[in-house]
Scaffold this motif. Structure first.
Motif, PDB file in Angstrom:
ATOM      1  N   LEU A 147       0.860  -1.185   0.000  1.00  0.00           N
ATOM      2  CA  LEU A 147       0.000   0.000   0.000  1.00  0.00           C
ATOM      3  C   LEU A 147       0.895   1.233   0.000  1.00  0.00           C
ATOM      4  N   LEU A 148       0.644   2.139  -0.928  1.00  0.00           N
ATOM      5  CA  LEU A 148       1.459   3.346  -1.070  1.00  0.00           C
ATOM      6  C   LEU A 148       0.570   4.576  -0.979  1.00  0.00           C
ATOM      7  N   HIS A 149       0.830   5.437  -0.016  1.00  0.00           N
ATOM      8  CA  HIS A 149       0.073   6.677   0.125  1.00  0.00           C
ATOM      9  C   HIS A 149       0.786   7.807  -0.621  1.00  0.00           C
ATOM     10  N   ALA A 150       0.017   8.632  -1.341  1.00  0.00           N
ATOM     11  CA  ALA A 150       0.538   9.694  -2.200  1.00  0.00           C
ATOM     12  C   ALA A 150       1.273   9.093  -3.391  1.00  0.00           C
ATOM     13  N   ALA A 151       0.608   8.171  -4.062  1.00  0.00           N
ATOM     14  CA  ALA A 151       1.234   7.425  -5.150  1.00  0.00           C
ATOM     15  C   ALA A 151       1.526   8.268  -6.380  1.00  0.00           C
ATOM     16  N   LEU A 160       6.507   3.507  -7.568  1.00  0.00           N
ATOM     17  CA  LEU A 160       5.760   2.701  -8.534  1.00  0.00           C
ATOM     18  C   LEU A 160       6.680   2.083  -9.577  1.00  0.00           C
ATOM     19  N   GLN A 161       7.599   2.875 -10.103  1.00  0.00           N
ATOM     20  CA  GLN A 161       8.490   2.374 -11.141  1.00  0.00           C
ATOM     21  C   GLN A 161       9.460   1.329 -10.599  1.00  0.00           C
ATOM     22  N   GLN A 162      10.008   1.590  -9.427  1.00  0.00           N
ATOM     23  CA  GLN A 162      10.964   0.644  -8.858  1.00  0.00           C
ATOM     24  C   GLN A 162      10.269  -0.636  -8.399  1.00  0.00           C
ATOM     25  N   ALA A 163       9.050  -0.518  -7.909  1.00  0.00           N
ATOM     26  CA  ALA A 163       8.284  -1.698  -7.521  1.00  0.00           C
ATOM     27  C   ALA A 163       7.982  -2.558  -8.746  1.00  0.00           C
ATOM     28  N   ALA A 164       7.663  -1.929  -9.870  1.00  0.00           N
ATOM     29  CA  ALA A 164       7.373  -2.682 -11.092  1.00  0.00           C
ATOM     30  C   ALA A 164       8.587  -3.499 -11.526  1.00  0.00           C
ATOM     31  N   ILE A 171      -0.925  -0.873  -4.569  1.00  0.00           N
ATOM     32  CA  ILE A 171      -2.201  -0.167  -4.471  1.00  0.00           C
ATOM     33  C   ILE A 171      -1.867   1.224  -3.962  1.00  0.00           C
ATOM     34  N   GLY A 172      -2.159   2.229  -4.766  1.00  0.00           N
ATOM     35  CA  GLY A 172      -1.705   3.573  -4.452  1.00  0.00           C
ATOM     36  C   GLY A 172      -2.830   4.566  -4.250  1.00  0.00           C
ATOM     37  N   THR A 173      -2.793   5.312  -3.143  1.00  0.00           N
ATOM     38  CA  THR A 173      -3.809   6.344  -2.909  1.00  0.00           C
ATOM     39  C   THR A 173      -3.440   7.610  -3.677  1.00  0.00           C
ATOM     40  N   ALA A 174      -4.464   8.263  -4.206  1.00  0.00           N
ATOM     41  CA  ALA A 174      -4.272   9.484  -4.988  1.00  0.00           C
ATOM     42  C   ALA A 174      -5.621  10.163  -5.146  1.00  0.00           C
ATOM     43  N   SER A 175      -5.605  11.399  -5.627  1.00  0.00           N
ATOM     44  CA  SER A 175      -6.861  12.042  -6.004  1.00  0.00           C
ATOM     45  C   SER A 175      -7.342  11.409  -7.306  1.00  0.00           C
ATOM     46  N   ARG A 176      -8.654  11.441  -7.521  1.00  0.00           N
ATOM     47  CA  ARG A 176      -9.193  10.829  -8.735  1.00  0.00           C
ATOM     48  C   ARG A 176      -8.603  11.476  -9.993  1.00  0.00           C
ATOM     49  N   ALA A 177      -8.285  12.751  -9.915  1.00  0.00           N
ATOM     50  CA  ALA A 177      -7.712  13.445 -11.067  1.00  0.00           C
ATOM     51  C   ALA A 177      -6.332  12.914 -11.441  1.00  0.00           C
ATOM     52  N   ARG A 178      -5.683  12.198 -10.506  1.00  0.00           N
ATOM     53  CA  ARG A 178      -4.322  11.693 -10.760  1.00  0.00           C
ATOM     54  C   ARG A 178      -4.287  10.180 -10.981  1.00  0.00           C
ATOM     55  N   PHE A 179      -5.454   9.566 -11.150  1.00  0.00           N
ATOM     56  CA  PHE A 179      -5.498   8.115 -11.344  1.00  0.00           C
ATOM     57  C   PHE A 179      -4.682   7.668 -12.562  1.00  0.00           C
ATOM     58  N   ASP A 180      -4.775   8.416 -13.668  1.00  0.00           N
ATOM     59  CA  ASP A 180      -4.057   8.012 -14.875  1.00  0.00           C
ATOM     60  C   ASP A 180      -2.549   7.986 -14.638  1.00  0.00           C
ATOM     61  N   GLU A 181      -2.045   8.898 -13.801  1.00  0.00           N
ATOM     62  CA  GLU A 181      -0.610   8.910 -13.512  1.00  0.00           C
ATOM     63  C   GLU A 181      -0.211   7.664 -12.730  1.00  0.00           C
ATOM     64  N   VAL A 182      -1.046   7.251 -11.787  1.00  0.00           N
ATOM     65  CA  VAL A 182      -0.763   6.028 -11.032  1.00  0.00           C
ATOM     66  C   VAL A 182      -0.790   4.817 -11.959  1.00  0.00           C
ATOM     67  N   ARG A 183      -1.805   4.741 -12.810  1.00  0.00           N
ATOM     68  CA  ARG A 183      -1.897   3.609 -13.745  1.00  0.00           C
ATOM     69  C   ARG A 183      -0.740   3.610 -14.738  1.00  0.00           C
ATOM     70  N   ARG A 184      -0.313   4.787 -15.156  1.00  0.00           N
ATOM     71  CA  ARG A 184       0.789   4.902 -16.134  1.00  0.00           C
ATOM     72  C   ARG A 184       2.019   4.156 -15.661  1.00  0.00           C
ATOM     73  N   PHE A 185       2.247   4.148 -14.357  1.00  0.00           N
ATOM     74  CA  PHE A 185       3.444   3.510 -13.821  1.00  0.00           C
ATOM     75  C   PHE A 185       3.139   2.193 -13.113  1.00  0.00           C
ATOM     76  N   GLY A 186       1.998   1.601 -13.442  1.00  0.00           N
ATOM     77  CA  GLY A 186       1.716   0.241 -13.012  1.00  0.00           C
ATOM     78  C   GLY A 186       0.980   0.091 -11.710  1.00  0.00           C
ATOM     79  N   GLY A 187       0.547   1.196 -11.087  1.00  0.00           N
ATOM     80  CA  GLY A 187      -0.148   1.106  -9.816  1.00  0.00           C
ATOM     81  C   GLY A 187      -1.647   0.910  -9.969  1.00  0.00           C
ATOM     82  N   ILE A 188      -2.284   0.467  -8.904  1.00  0.00           N
ATOM     83  CA  ILE A 188      -3.734   0.328  -8.837  1.00  0.00           C
ATOM     84  C   ILE A 188      -4.248   1.488  -7.993  1.00  0.00           C
ATOM     85  N   PRO A 189      -4.898   2.485  -8.592  1.00  0.00           N
ATOM     86  CA  PRO A 189      -5.275   3.688  -7.827  1.00  0.00           C
ATOM     87  C   PRO A 189      -6.516   3.498  -6.982  1.00  0.00           C
TER      88      PRO A 189
END
Length: 315
Positions: A147-151, A160-164, A171-189
């Motif tokens: 679990l990653l806060h402020a993903a 995210l990149q190093q974990a990949a 699983i990364g917490t973020a604002s909904r507006a930043r979900f695509d950034e979390v997904r871009r680097f392999g996280g589950i927002p």
């Protein structure tokens, strides 16, 4: 003459001065770098916000740079091997990186990854070593879910990149507006805020994972702390970089570059991070570039908490 930013008194960036100075010629074990970009980090301002032991005024500002070697001391190599005038390099954990030119210990200098621009390279190692140290602190293993806060923040994106690379699910917490950034680097927002725990459980169910192995906190909110404690029973597998008081209170880890063991690890992992960048497995999303003379404005954007990527100062 070169130019650099100094803090003549304790306080905010508005009190700093941009002044001429003469970088010393490099002695053995030193190199002089013409700065092409300086990384901007919250720590730059925190370092001189108030009086602290071991820091004397005026204090030059800035921890990391990217540029070109203009002079090199006798019998001197850098961390990544032999070096020559004209080589592109990065330097990390230096004093006075907000400058047009700087002389630094060669043990702080590495080759610049050719895959990154100077602006990106100047922002690679502070967030990169911080992220790596968090994964190391909780002994994150391939196949685990963390679990990653402020993903979507700078450190979070590096995690995210190093974990990949390590085959660790995040699983990364973020604002909904930043979900695509979390997904871009392999996280589950998952969206932070009320009901976070239920959304984390839903994310676990969707991925078929039974439990979270570790928690990494780059947010520092009460919500981040409480959800980390709820989902990870072993408190040695929880680490924060922003909530040391809560870590002491609840018995989990706080990671800081001022800790000798953490500083040692960060030094050891630098070359690996350069290699990951050269392989295209580690990049640095940028938000904006400022002129070096506009350093206070750059720090103001960083202090807003939502710059949307890293910031660089360009001489």
């Amino acid at each position: 003459m070169a130019m650099h930013w100094i803090a003549p008194a304790w306080g905010s960036p508005e009190t700093w001065r941009f002044v001429e100075y003469e970088p010393p010629a490099p002695a053995q074990g030193e190199v002089t770098i013409r700065v092409h970009a300086a990384g901007v980090n919250p720590a730059d301002a925190k370092h001189v916000a108030a009086a602290r032991p071991g820091v004397e005024l005026p204090e030059p500002i800035g921890y990391e740079v990217s540029g070109v070697i203009t002079a090199i001391g006798p019998d001197t190599g850098i961390v990544t091997g032999p070096a020559s005038v004209g080589d592109e390099v990065i330097a990390f954990r230096v004093r006075g990186g907000y400058a047009t030119e700087i002389t630094v210990p060669a043990q702080k200098v590495l080759r610049k990854p050719a895959t990154l621009t100077h602006a990106q390279a100047a922002n690679l190692l502070l967030v990169g070593t911080t992220a790596s140290a968090m994964l190391y602190a909780v002994d994150a293993k391939p196949g685990e879910t963390v679990l990653l806060h402020a993903a979507s923040g700078a450190v979070g994106v590096s995690v995210l990149q190093q974990a990949a690379v390590l085959d660790i699910r995040v699983i990364g917490t973020a604002s909904r507006a930043r979900f695509d950034e979390v997904r871009r680097f392999g996280g589950i927002p998952v969206e932070y805020g009320d009901g976070l725990a239920s959304r984390i459980r839903a994310a676990l169910a969707d991925t078929g994972v039974e439990r979270i192995g570790a928690a990494l906190d780059a947010a520092g909110t009460d919500e981040a702390v409480q959800s980390s404690l709820e989902f990870v029973r072993d408190r040695q597998r929880i680490v924060t970089i922003v909530a040391p008081t809560a870590a002491t209170e609840h018995g989990f880890q706080a990671s800081s570059g001022s800790q000798p063991e953490t500083a040692r690890y960060r030094d050891e992992v630098r070359e690996h991070l350069v290699e990951l960048a050269e392989q295209g497995q580690l990049t640095v999303p940028m938000a904006r570039e400022f002129s070096l003379s506009d350093a206070p404005a750059a720090l103001e954007l960083v202090a807003s908490g939502h710059p949307g990527g890293k910031i660089a100062l360009i001489p």
